[in-house]
Design a protein around this motif. Structure first.
Motif, PDB file in Angstrom:
ATOM      1  N   ILE A  41       0.870  -1.174   0.000  1.00  0.00           N
ATOM      2  CA  ILE A  41       0.000   0.000   0.000  1.00  0.00           C
ATOM      3  C   ILE A  41       0.907   1.224   0.000  1.00  0.00           C
ATOM      4  CG2 ILE A  41      -1.799   1.252   1.247  1.00  0.00           C
ATOM      5  CD1 ILE A  41      -2.450  -1.540   2.554  1.00  0.00           C
ATOM      6  N   ALA A  42       0.970   1.913  -1.133  1.00  0.00           N
ATOM      7  CA  ALA A  42       1.845   3.078  -1.286  1.00  0.00           C
ATOM      8  C   ALA A  42       0.980   4.329  -1.373  1.00  0.00           C
ATOM      9  CB  ALA A  42       2.712   2.938  -2.531  1.00  0.00           C
ATOM     10  N   VAL A  43       1.206   5.273  -0.476  1.00  0.00           N
ATOM     11  CA  VAL A  43       0.358   6.460  -0.383  1.00  0.00           C
ATOM     12  C   VAL A  43       1.008   7.665  -1.051  1.00  0.00           C
ATOM     13  CG1 VAL A  43      -0.687   5.686   1.783  1.00  0.00           C
ATOM     14  CG2 VAL A  43       1.347   7.147   1.845  1.00  0.00           C
ATOM     15  N   ASP A  44       0.158   8.614  -1.417  1.00  0.00           N
ATOM     16  CA  ASP A  44       0.583   9.979  -1.718  1.00  0.00           C
ATOM     17  C   ASP A  44       0.306  10.801  -0.464  1.00  0.00           C
ATOM     18  OD1 ASP A  44       1.274   9.439  -4.346  1.00  0.00           O
ATOM     19  OD2 ASP A  44      -0.600  10.189  -5.194  1.00  0.00           O
ATOM     20  N   LEU A  45       1.338  11.323   0.168  1.00  0.00           N
ATOM     21  CA  LEU A  45       1.155  12.137   1.363  1.00  0.00           C
ATOM     22  C   LEU A  45       0.423  13.435   1.023  1.00  0.00           C
ATOM     23  CD1 LEU A  45       4.653  11.648   3.041  1.00  0.00           C
ATOM     24  CD2 LEU A  45       2.459  10.724   3.845  1.00  0.00           C
ATOM     25  N   PRO A  46      -0.134  14.129   2.004  1.00  0.00           N
ATOM     26  CA  PRO A  46      -0.842  15.384   1.733  1.00  0.00           C
ATOM     27  C   PRO A  46       0.005  16.373   0.923  1.00  0.00           C
ATOM     28  CG  PRO A  46      -1.247  14.693   3.978  1.00  0.00           C
ATOM     29  CD  PRO A  46      -0.201  13.754   3.435  1.00  0.00           C
ATOM     30  N   PRO A  53      -3.379  19.096  -0.243  1.00  0.00           N
ATOM     31  CA  PRO A  53      -2.677  19.520   0.978  1.00  0.00           C
ATOM     32  C   PRO A  53      -3.624  19.535   2.174  1.00  0.00           C
ATOM     33  CG  PRO A  53      -2.246  21.042  -0.845  1.00  0.00           C
ATOM     34  CD  PRO A  53      -3.372  20.143  -1.272  1.00  0.00           C
ATOM     35  N   LEU A  54      -3.047  19.497   3.348  1.00  0.00           N
ATOM     36  CA  LEU A  54      -3.835  19.675   4.560  1.00  0.00           C
ATOM     37  C   LEU A  54      -4.339  21.113   4.624  1.00  0.00           C
ATOM     38  CD1 LEU A  54      -1.549  17.809   7.130  1.00  0.00           C
ATOM     39  CD2 LEU A  54      -3.676  16.966   6.111  1.00  0.00           C
ATOM     40  N   PRO A  55      -5.480  21.341   5.250  1.00  0.00           N
ATOM     41  CA  PRO A  55      -6.014  22.706   5.295  1.00  0.00           C
ATOM     42  C   PRO A  55      -5.184  23.662   6.145  1.00  0.00           C
ATOM     43  CG  PRO A  55      -7.345  21.200   6.629  1.00  0.00           C
ATOM     44  CD  PRO A  55      -6.386  20.354   5.849  1.00  0.00           C
ATOM     45  N   ARG A 169      12.731  10.753 -14.133  1.00  0.00           N
ATOM     46  CA  ARG A 169      11.774  11.681 -14.748  1.00  0.00           C
ATOM     47  C   ARG A 169      10.579  11.907 -13.829  1.00  0.00           C
ATOM     48  NH1 ARG A 169      12.924   8.587 -19.437  1.00  0.00           N
ATOM     49  NH2 ARG A 169      10.942   7.459 -19.216  1.00  0.00           N
ATOM     50  N   ASP A 170      10.044  10.822 -13.271  1.00  0.00           N
ATOM     51  CA  ASP A 170       8.892  10.946 -12.380  1.00  0.00           C
ATOM     52  C   ASP A 170       9.229  11.802 -11.162  1.00  0.00           C
ATOM     53  OD1 ASP A 170       7.330   9.389 -14.019  1.00  0.00           O
ATOM     54  OD2 ASP A 170       7.497   7.568 -12.808  1.00  0.00           O
ATOM     55  N   GLU A 171      10.398  11.557 -10.570  1.00  0.00           N
ATOM     56  CA  GLU A 171      10.763  12.259  -9.342  1.00  0.00           C
ATOM     57  C   GLU A 171      11.014  13.738  -9.599  1.00  0.00           C
ATOM     58  OE1 GLU A 171      11.103  10.916  -5.230  1.00  0.00           O
ATOM     59  OE2 GLU A 171      10.439  10.005  -7.105  1.00  0.00           O
ATOM     60  N   MET A 172      11.671  14.058 -10.701  1.00  0.00           N
ATOM     61  CA  MET A 172      11.930  15.463 -11.009  1.00  0.00           C
ATOM     62  C   MET A 172      10.641  16.210 -11.339  1.00  0.00           C
ATOM     63  SD  MET A 172      15.106  15.948 -10.414  1.00  0.00           S
ATOM     64  CE  MET A 172      14.827  14.737  -9.080  1.00  0.00           C
ATOM     65  N   TYR A 173       9.663  15.506 -11.886  1.00  0.00           N
ATOM     66  CA  TYR A 173       8.370  16.141 -12.152  1.00  0.00           C
ATOM     67  C   TYR A 173       7.656  16.447 -10.836  1.00  0.00           C
ATOM     68  CZ  TYR A 173       3.632  16.982 -13.776  1.00  0.00           C
ATOM     69  OH  TYR A 173       2.397  17.549 -13.997  1.00  0.00           O
ATOM     70  N   THR A 174       7.584  15.464  -9.934  1.00  0.00           N
ATOM     71  CA  THR A 174       6.861  15.698  -8.684  1.00  0.00           C
ATOM     72  C   THR A 174       7.590  16.691  -7.788  1.00  0.00           C
ATOM     73  OG1 THR A 174       7.874  13.711  -7.680  1.00  0.00           O
ATOM     74  CG2 THR A 174       5.707  13.455  -8.716  1.00  0.00           C
ATOM     75  N   PHE A 175       8.918  16.725  -7.847  1.00  0.00           N
ATOM     76  CA  PHE A 175       9.670  17.740  -7.106  1.00  0.00           C
ATOM     77  C   PHE A 175       9.181  19.139  -7.481  1.00  0.00           C
ATOM     78  CE2 PHE A 175      13.915  16.563  -5.029  1.00  0.00           C
ATOM     79  CZ  PHE A 175      13.414  15.361  -4.552  1.00  0.00           C
ATOM     80  N   ALA A 176       8.958  19.338  -8.762  1.00  0.00           N
ATOM     81  CA  ALA A 176       8.598  20.665  -9.269  1.00  0.00           C
ATOM     82  C   ALA A 176       7.120  20.985  -9.105  1.00  0.00           C
ATOM     83  CB  ALA A 176       8.985  20.780 -10.742  1.00  0.00           C
ATOM     84  N   HIS A 177       6.296  19.979  -8.854  1.00  0.00           N
ATOM     85  CA  HIS A 177       4.843  20.187  -8.839  1.00  0.00           C
ATOM     86  C   HIS A 177       4.208  19.820  -7.496  1.00  0.00           C
ATOM     87  CE1 HIS A 177       5.773  20.010 -13.176  1.00  0.00           C
ATOM     88  NE2 HIS A 177       4.749  20.820 -13.304  1.00  0.00           N
ATOM     89  N   THR A 178       4.984  19.892  -6.424  1.00  0.00           N
ATOM     90  CA  THR A 178       4.452  19.643  -5.089  1.00  0.00           C
ATOM     91  C   THR A 178       4.190  20.979  -4.406  1.00  0.00           C
ATOM     92  OG1 THR A 178       5.633  17.525  -4.879  1.00  0.00           O
ATOM     93  CG2 THR A 178       4.943  18.602  -2.833  1.00  0.00           C
ATOM     94  N   PRO A 179       2.927  21.365  -4.214  1.00  0.00           N
ATOM     95  CA  PRO A 179       2.630  22.709  -3.704  1.00  0.00           C
ATOM     96  C   PRO A 179       3.097  22.977  -2.282  1.00  0.00           C
ATOM     97  CG  PRO A 179       0.623  21.372  -3.806  1.00  0.00           C
ATOM     98  CD  PRO A 179       1.705  20.596  -4.509  1.00  0.00           C
ATOM     99  N   VAL A 180       3.330  21.919  -1.496  1.00  0.00           N
ATOM    100  CA  VAL A 180       3.735  22.116  -0.100  1.00  0.00           C
ATOM    101  C   VAL A 180       5.241  21.936   0.085  1.00  0.00           C
ATOM    102  CG1 VAL A 180       1.483  21.446   0.806  1.00  0.00           C
ATOM    103  CG2 VAL A 180       3.237  19.690   0.465  1.00  0.00           C
ATOM    104  N   PHE A 181       5.992  21.843  -1.008  1.00  0.00           N
ATOM    105  CA  PHE A 181       7.427  21.538  -0.902  1.00  0.00           C
ATOM    106  C   PHE A 181       8.154  22.578  -0.049  1.00  0.00           C
ATOM    107  CE2 PHE A 181      11.810  20.990  -1.810  1.00  0.00           C
ATOM    108  CZ  PHE A 181      11.979  19.686  -2.243  1.00  0.00           C
ATOM    109  N   ASP A 182       7.963  23.863  -0.352  1.00  0.00           N
ATOM    110  CA  ASP A 182       8.702  24.907   0.354  1.00  0.00           C
ATOM    111  C   ASP A 182       8.364  24.915   1.841  1.00  0.00           C
ATOM    112  OD1 ASP A 182       9.858  25.603  -2.038  1.00  0.00           O
ATOM    113  OD2 ASP A 182       8.560  27.335  -2.391  1.00  0.00           O
ATOM    114  N   GLU A 183       7.082  24.738   2.164  1.00  0.00           N
ATOM    115  CA  GLU A 183       6.677  24.715   3.570  1.00  0.00           C
ATOM    116  C   GLU A 183       7.308  23.538   4.302  1.00  0.00           C
ATOM    117  OE1 GLU A 183       2.619  24.422   6.343  1.00  0.00           O
ATOM    118  OE2 GLU A 183       2.479  24.287   4.155  1.00  0.00           O
ATOM    119  N   LEU A 184       7.281  22.374   3.670  1.00  0.00           N
ATOM    120  CA  LEU A 184       7.849  21.191   4.311  1.00  0.00           C
ATOM    121  C   LEU A 184       9.362  21.307   4.456  1.00  0.00           C
ATOM    122  CD1 LEU A 184       5.770  18.357   2.640  1.00  0.00           C
ATOM    123  CD2 LEU A 184       5.815  18.927   5.077  1.00  0.00           C
TER     124      LEU A 184
END
Length: 309
Positions: A41-46, A53-55, A169-184
């Motif tokens: 079971i592999a999840v996508d975190l918030p 994202p979490l509220p 390729r997948d990882e570099m795409y999600t790195f750039a398109h994760t809206p909570v990256f900077d906060e985390l």
């Protein structure tokens, strides 16, 4: 909250928790191997992949709450778990709290930086992500090339030229398109320090795996992790960077399956699987690749600046 996730295979369930900027696809290099013996079971975190994202605040603490809620909703409390990077810190925190996880494998956990290591981690990753975002138009081509991977991935891999191209390729795409990256990233560097788990408080198997050549979470941090989690045992991945599932996928899978099956994992790993190292690109090719990447980055950054003006 509920989280987007995938389920593969059959057998005792096994939870996979990716790192910052990743998704369930971060495990693709070992997913089939694990699913041959377990229900994975592999999840996508918030704020990652297809999970919103979490509220409120996005942090290790709130992610632990959300993931515990997910496990409760799906009747998975007590599930064995594996985490990578930020996800490795997350499963350690959940193990410390107790009641939600069984056996745990934590691969190169973040959060054990001290002193000068904190700004080095924060600024190096922040700069890397800015470059990844700037290079998105040409990223698929760069990640399809051994030279491109060698230029862009040395912080994360000890053998970046050998990293699976699709995975990169997948990882570099999600790195750039994760809206909570900077906060985390800010939370990991400057947020709440990991609380310790007193000796004897974690009774299920707990193994921390660390790459000898990790350039994100330096190897010296492994001893700090063990000091806070004295019930854990340590496994070193030789010739490995920050992501064992990239650099040594067969060894990583063997460790995970052995630990979470209650086997003698040290014996299971005593005879390493034979592997043929991928040949590194020549110095001239690497130099040319670096020049090309920097040239493209300059052009894209100037174009962004002109558009903003």
């Amino acid at each position: 909250m509920d989280m987007h996730h995938i389920r593969r295979g059959a057998g005792n369930p096994l939870l996979l928790v990716h790192g910052i900027g990743g998704s369930w696809r971060s495990w693709n290099t070992i997913l089939d191997t694990l699913a041959a013996e377990r229900e994975v079971i592999a999840v996508d975190l918030p704020g990652h992949g297809d999970t919103p994202p979490l509220p409120g605040e996005n942090s290790i603490g709130t992610f632990a709450d959300a993931l515990t809620d997910f496990l409760t909703r799906h009747n998975l409390l007590g599930i064995d778990a594996v985490g990578s990077s930020m996800g490795a810190r997350l499963v350690l925190e959940m193990a410390r709290r107790g009641g939600s996880l069984g056996a745990v494998v934590s691969l190169d956990p973040g959060g054990f930086w001290e002193g000068w290591e904190i700004p080095v981690f924060y600024h190096s990753v922040a700069v890397s992500v800015k470059l990844v975002k700037a290079l998105q138009p040409v990223m698929p081509a760069l990640m399809s090339s051994a030279v491109g991977r060698t230029v862009l991935l040395p912080q994360f891999s000890a053998r970046p030229w050998a990293v699976d191209a699709r995975q990169a390729r997948d990882e570099m795409y999600t790195f750039a398109h994760t809206p909570v990256f900077d906060e985390l990233l800010d939370q990991l560097a400057h947020g709440e320090v990991q609380k310790p788990a007193p000796r004897g408080s974690i009774t299920a198997p707990l193994v921390i795996g660390w790459g000898r050549h990790d350039r994100v979470c330096f190897p010296a941090q492994a001893q700090r992790a063990l000091a806070k989690f004295p019930d854990a045992r340590l496994h070193w991945f030789e010739h490995c960077g920050h992501f064992p599932q990239w650099d040594v996928p067969a060894e990583a899978a063997r460790l995970i399956l052995a630990v979470t099956s209650g086997e003698d994992w040290e014996a299971a790993l005593a005879a390493p699987a034979a592997a043929t190292p991928a040949t590194a690109p020549g110095r001239l090719a690497i130099a040319a690749g670096i020049g090309a990447v920097l040239a493209v980055a300059v052009v894209l950054l100037r174009r962004r600046r002109d558009q903003a003006a």
